[in-house]
Structures are given as C-alpha cells and as structure tokens.
Design a protein around this motif. Structure first.
Motif, PDB file in Angstrom:
ATOM      1  N   ALA A 111     -12.687 -16.770  22.548  1.00  0.00           N
ATOM      2  CA  ALA A 111     -13.533 -17.381  21.803  1.00  0.00           C
ATOM      3  C   ALA A 111     -14.327 -18.501  22.447  1.00  0.00           C
ATOM      4  O   ALA A 111     -15.660 -18.424  22.578  1.00  0.00           O
ATOM      5  CB  ALA A 111     -12.979 -18.014  20.804  1.00  0.00           C
ATOM      6  N   THR A 112     -13.572 -19.382  23.276  1.00  0.00           N
ATOM      7  CA  THR A 112     -14.450 -20.346  24.228  1.00  0.00           C
ATOM      8  C   THR A 112     -15.373 -19.546  25.184  1.00  0.00           C
ATOM      9  O   THR A 112     -16.460 -20.230  25.320  1.00  0.00           O
ATOM     10  CB  THR A 112     -13.231 -21.050  25.045  1.00  0.00           C
ATOM     11  N   ALA A 113     -14.818 -18.453  25.748  1.00  0.00           N
ATOM     12  CA  ALA A 113     -15.486 -17.889  26.846  1.00  0.00           C
ATOM     13  C   ALA A 113     -16.711 -17.446  26.120  1.00  0.00           C
ATOM     14  O   ALA A 113     -18.066 -17.402  26.712  1.00  0.00           O
ATOM     15  CB  ALA A 113     -14.904 -16.698  27.310  1.00  0.00           C
ATOM     16  N   LEU A 114     -16.684 -16.552  25.057  1.00  0.00           N
ATOM     17  CA  LEU A 114     -17.910 -16.002  24.243  1.00  0.00           C
ATOM     18  C   LEU A 114     -18.987 -17.280  23.848  1.00  0.00           C
ATOM     19  O   LEU A 114     -20.030 -17.128  23.818  1.00  0.00           O
ATOM     20  CB  LEU A 114     -17.467 -15.632  22.700  1.00  0.00           C
ATOM     21  N   ALA A 115     -18.478 -18.422  23.573  1.00  0.00           N
ATOM     22  CA  ALA A 115     -19.338 -19.700  23.050  1.00  0.00           C
ATOM     23  C   ALA A 115     -19.924 -19.987  24.444  1.00  0.00           C
ATOM     24  O   ALA A 115     -21.212 -20.353  24.236  1.00  0.00           O
ATOM     25  CB  ALA A 115     -18.439 -20.712  22.482  1.00  0.00           C
ATOM     26  N   LEU A 116     -19.258 -19.928  25.547  1.00  0.00           N
ATOM     27  CA  LEU A 116     -20.128 -20.508  26.723  1.00  0.00           C
ATOM     28  C   LEU A 116     -21.140 -19.151  26.987  1.00  0.00           C
ATOM     29  O   LEU A 116     -22.251 -19.963  27.619  1.00  0.00           O
ATOM     30  CB  LEU A 116     -19.058 -20.273  28.013  1.00  0.00           C
ATOM     31  N   LEU A 117     -20.799 -17.880  26.891  1.00  0.00           N
ATOM     32  CA  LEU A 117     -21.927 -17.051  27.238  1.00  0.00           C
ATOM     33  C   LEU A 117     -23.091 -17.089  26.445  1.00  0.00           C
ATOM     34  O   LEU A 117     -24.035 -17.044  26.961  1.00  0.00           O
ATOM     35  CB  LEU A 117     -20.884 -15.545  27.071  1.00  0.00           C
ATOM     36  N   VAL A 135     -16.488 -23.998  34.859  1.00  0.00           N
ATOM     37  CA  VAL A 135     -16.837 -24.828  33.678  1.00  0.00           C
ATOM     38  C   VAL A 135     -15.712 -24.287  32.724  1.00  0.00           C
ATOM     39  O   VAL A 135     -15.029 -25.133  32.117  1.00  0.00           O
ATOM     40  CB  VAL A 135     -18.082 -24.685  32.881  1.00  0.00           C
ATOM     41  N   GLY A 136     -15.477 -22.886  32.612  1.00  0.00           N
ATOM     42  CA  GLY A 136     -14.382 -22.593  31.455  1.00  0.00           C
ATOM     43  C   GLY A 136     -12.948 -23.088  32.016  1.00  0.00           C
ATOM     44  O   GLY A 136     -12.333 -23.472  31.210  1.00  0.00           O
TER      45      GLY A 136
END
Lengths: 263, 346
Positions: A111-117, A135-136
């Motif tokens: 979910a965090t990764a998706l938000a970053l993307l 960053v992740g």
C-alpha cells in the motif's frame, strides 16, 4: 512426576520445535551447494551454484548493500535529531507523532509503495532510479531508528545532563555531539543494525517500486525462485543468510540487557 | 588559588511559568561578594526557581534584572554566565571518565592541553579523588560523584558557584562529611556561593546568611543565628527547628500556666509566645517550676527529647540532658528564662 523426566521432556519438546524450524533452513542451504538436489547429497557438493549466482546477481547484491548503507545514512541524519526532539519535549503532540511514525510499519508495504507510485510515479528520472526505492526503505525503517534512539534517550536524564553541559559553557553543537550522541550510542547502534537488516531484507515495498534495472537482493531471490533451477535459488538464499546472519547476531547481542552497577 | 567573589544583585525578579503558575513573586536581593547564601524552604517555595534565574537556566519575567558585579547578565543564557553548577542528580557525563568530566568545561574554553591537565590534577587533589581520575562514572559511589561534580564545576573558575540540593541524594553520615568539606572549600576559595536546600541543619551549618522562602516569597533573610533565635514569623519559627507554643496570663508578677506559676517581670496581661525545646529546663529542687507529665521520652544520645503535657495548653517538646533518668509517665518540673521566649506577631 520426577524432575529429571520432566526436564528431559521439556528439553525434548524444545529440540523438536527448534528442529522443525531449523531443518528447512539447513535443507535449503544444503541444496545450494549440492550438485543435483533431486539426486541428493550423493551427487556431490559444489560451489558452482554460488559462483553462478554471484555471476548472475552481483548487481542485486551491490544494490542491496548500497541501498542499506544509504538508508542507514538517511535514517541517522533524520532519525537521531527527530528522536532527540521528541525526547526533549514530551507532550501529547510528540506522543501523537511517535504513534504516527509507526504507521508505515503497520500499513502493508504494498500500500505504501502504491501511494508512492501514485504520488511520484510521474517523475520518470526519479521513478526509474534506485533513489525511488531508497525513499520507500527510509519510510519503512525510520520508525525503527527513532524508537531505538528514543528508548535510550528516555532512560537518561537528558534535561539535567544538558543543563550540566550548559553550565560549563557548552553551546548546542558541543552538547549534541559531545554529550548527547555519545550517551545514546547503544540506541544508535541498535537502530542502525535494525535499519540495515530490514533494508537488506525488504521485499514488499521494493517489489512494487523496482524496475528491471533496480533489482535488490530479495527481488532477485523471488526472480530466481521463479525462473532458475532450485539449486541456484538455494545458493542465492545461502548468500543472503551469510549476509544477514552476522547482523542479526549483533542485534541480539546488543539487545541483551547490559549489566550496570547502580548506586 | 582564590577566585575573587562576585557580588550578585537581583531586582524585581519574578517568574511566571508558561502555564500561568507564579513560581516567584518579585524579588530584590543582594548577595555579597564571597558570601555563601542559602535558600531554604519547603518544596515549591521558589528557592530552586531563584537559583535557576541566577544560573541563567530560566529568564525572569519582564522588568526583572540580574547583575553580576556591575554587569547586567539578565539576557545571558547559562552558557555565557560562567557559573559553576552542582546538581542534586550530579549530571555527570556517563560517556566520560572522572578526569574527562572535570576537563570538559576547560575543553569548551579551549584551554591548552598542558594547562588543562594541570588544572584537572589540581581539582582532583582538592577534592581528594586523585585515585579515581580514570574511573568511569558508573563505578563511583554517590559521595564520590558529588565530589567529581564539585571539581567539574570549580575547574573553570566560575564567578559564582550554584548548588542545587547537592547532598539530598546522599545518606545521613556522608551528607554530614561532605557538608563539612563543602563548607571548608567555600571558605578557602572565597567564591560567592548560592546553596539551595530544604534541610535546615544544612542551611544553618553552611550559610553566612539564610533566605527562608515560602510560597514564592522571602519569609526572612538573616544570619542563621538570627533566623533561629528571632524568627520573623510563625512559618519561619516552625520551619527552622522545633517550636513550642505558650499562651498564659501574667498577673501580679506571676506567669500563670496550666502547670503552675513562675515569677515574671512584665506588665499584667495575656502572653503569647514560642519557645525552643532546648530553652526549657528541668527545674532544680526548691526553685519555682511548672509541673507536667512526660508522655514520651526518646533517648537521642547527645540529649533526650521529651514530650510533656500539663505544663502549657499544648504538650511541650523539651530537650533534656542525657544523664538524667526520665521515662514516660514521670512527673517533671520545668522552667525557662524570659529572654528565651520568641514573641510571635502572627
């Protein structure tokens, strides 16, 4: 019930559980140095697969180590001052911030990764560089650094220590580098090991964020499991173990309560 | 080695904390050069706040001014005031050795290495802890830690030495030893020292003058002798030592109390006063005395402390010599001198 029997029974159970957990690990490590796993050990031992992995995936190793060190640098620069600020003024707000810091740990990495993307995927240069993964990783590991340092800072009388230093004429940089940092060394060390270990092993986030040119060790592992022969995947795992075990052991040693003479 | 004393002056120094608590009412105070001034009072009386104002750890409310000699230091933070400070919790740096702690202030001041070493050795010797130089702070006892803290504070030759309950964390015997040592040290150095304590015995032993504080205000300033013998009010009388209250009636040259009468040379009328336990004596046979019954008797070694009822409206605390056999239930006759009475205005 007589005591020797009870002891033997408990020991037996413990060993059984330990074996249950350790045997697969040993099997996997062994597979990595077996000529042909399906024929078994009888086919002979070899380092061929290990060399092969190093040949194929050296870049993932280098990237993982580089990322871990960069991540460590970032969490040190961001986390230690943050922990100091939180320890300096304990209030409801800082409690809240402390709790908020755990969110990236609690939210699934995907979910965090998706938000970053979604937020930064448009910046192509950034998106395709290893900095994007960094960053992740920083987001994910920062709470661990802050918590480790904060735990030590909260256990010492920071206010009086600083006032003592001030009374001797020490300006803020003098106090921070001469008194505060050395006194939370154990927390910084524990936090650092944690950050490096987590960064090297991080998969969830990284899998979403990586590009074919920015593969880390765990992503490479998944890759090799999916597309290479079992021995190579296992040899790869072996290398990962060799890399991460010393870090885990150091962490264990550090977390052991230190003996201190109190008066 | 003598540090010339600095005179400290506070004018209109009040302190209100961010949450609106008034910790200190406007205070005017002068500390003479080389003097040891003790702030004494119960917790929350403003004594530590005053010390922190002088130290530069807190800033006074607007209008307050603090002067060291003729220099206005009000706006200077503690780092720039050149004060030595000793804390109740020592505040030693655990990451440094004993010598490292003592050298810290000198390093900050960029004192050359050789000079620094000489100074540290001198301080170690002065506090008689030379053999501890390379120890880590963890390995020291409480008394040793406070010696290191004193050495560290004095190493930089501060203008004033500020001590915030330095002995409170130590046990009784050690407290007394270190108290004597601090006293000798302060006299020898001639440094202006401010000492905060809630222990009246410590205050009287160390102070050239004592400032008794209560609820953010000064209750009395004076020499220990004056504070003890002529307390300004009930609070001071009660806080310093034990006090007995007497209320009786003077009639025809006799002081009438529930326990009898004593010849008394003062005009007729009611008498309200206080009396220290040591001012009451066992009356000699044949001389006038007030009769009472001992409720309890504690043998303290150097004296015995009696609680006697029947003499005055309230039971009296009496310090009697240690050689007389007295126990609870005994009848005693007491007397006292008129000049031992402490008049109580309120």
């Amino acid at each position: 019930m007589n005591r020797p029997f009870l002891f033997a029974a408990q020991l037996g159970l413990t060993l059984l559980v330990a074996a249950f957990l350790v045997i697969p690990v040993l099997m996997s490590m062994l597979a990595g140095v077996t000529v042909n796993f399906f024929q078994g050990i009888s086919s002979g031992l070899t380092l061929r697969w290990v060399w092969r992995v190093l040949d194929l995936y050296a870049d993932t190793l280098a990237l993982s180590l580089g990322l871990a060190l960069a991540c460590l640098a970032c969490t040190l620069v961001l986390g230690v001052p943050a922990a100091y600020a939180l320890a300096k003024r304990p209030s409801r707000l800082t409690r809240l911030i402390e709790e908020m810091l755990v969110v990236p740990v609690a939210v699934p990495g995907l979910a965090t990764a998706l938000a970053l993307l979604i937020a930064y995927g448009g910046f192509r240069e950034f998106r395709t560089s290893a900095a994007f993964i960094l960053v992740g990783h920083v987001l994910f590991t920062l709470p661990f650094m802050i918590r480790a340092v904060l735990a030590v800072l909260s256990s010492i009388d920071l206010k009086t220590l600083e006032e003592g230093a001030r009374s001797l004429g020490a300006s803020f940089p003098h106090r921070f580098f001469g008194v505060i940092l050395p006194n939370c060394r154990s927390g910084i060390l524990a936090g650092s090991l944690m950050v490096v270990t987590l960064s090297i092993g991080e998969f969830n986030l990284t899998w979403m964020l990586h590009t074919p040119l920015t593969k880390t060790l765990p992503v490479g592992l998944a890759d090799s499991y999916a597309s290479m022969r079992l021995e190579i995947g296992s040899a790869y795992t072996l290398i990962f173990f060799i890399l991460i075990l010393p870090l885990l052991m150091a962490m264990q040693a550090l977390s052991r309560p230190r003996r201190r003479k109190e008066t | 080695m003598t540090t010339p004393g600095t005179r400290i002056r506070l004018t209109g120094c009040a302190k209100t904390f961010a949450d609106g608590t008034r910790a200190l009412e406007p205070l005017d105070l002068e500390v003479n050069a080389g003097e040891t001034l003790v702030f004494l009072g119960p917790s929350g009386c403003g004594k530590t706040t005053t010390l922190r104002l002088i130290a530069g750890l807190e800033m006074p409310d607007a209008c307050g001014r603090i002067l060291f000699d003729d220099e206005d230091v009000t706006a200077l933070p503690i780092e720039k005031r050149n004060v030595g400070m000793v804390f109740q919790s020592y505040a030693l740096f655990p990451n440094m050795s004993v010598a490292g702690n003592i050298a810290y202030g000198l390093k900050i001041r960029r004192v050359p290495e050789a000079e620094r070493r000489r100074r540290v050795a001198e301080m170690l010797e002065m506090m008689r802890i030379t053999e501890l130089a390379d120890r880590s702070i963890d390995q020291l006892s409480g008394g040793q830690r406070q010696r290191v803290a004193l050495a560290r504070a004095l190493a930089v030759e501060p203008r004033v030495l500020l001590l915030d309950e330095p002995l409170t964390a130590l046990d009784a015997k050690l407290r007394e030893d270190l108290r004597l040592e601090i006293d000798r040290l302060l006299r020898r150095l001639g440094i202006t020292a401010i000492y905060v304590t809630h222990d009246q015995a410590e205050a009287m032993a160390l102070g050239d003058r004592i400032v008794v504080m209560s609820k953010g205000k000064v209750a009395q300033i004076g020499r220990p002798r004056d504070i003890y013998l002529k307390p300004a009010d009930r609070f001071v009388a009660d806080f310093i030592g034990n006090i007995n209250r007497l209320s009786g009636m003077v009639r025809n040259g006799l002081l009438e109390l529930p326990g009898g009468t004593l010849p008394w040379d003062s005009p007729d009328g009611p008498l309200q006063a206080a009396l220290r336990p040591e001012s009451l004596r066992i009356a000699e046979d044949g001389l006038p005395g007030l009769t009472g019954t001992v409720i309890s008797a504690f043998f303290l070694g150097d004296r015995q402390r009696l609680l006697v009822e029947g003499v005055a409206p309230e039971p009296l605390i009496v310090d009697a010599p240690n050689r007389i056999e007295i126990s609870a239930g005994d009848t005693v006759r007491l007397t006292f001198d008129a000049d031992a009475l402490i008049p109580l205005s309120h």
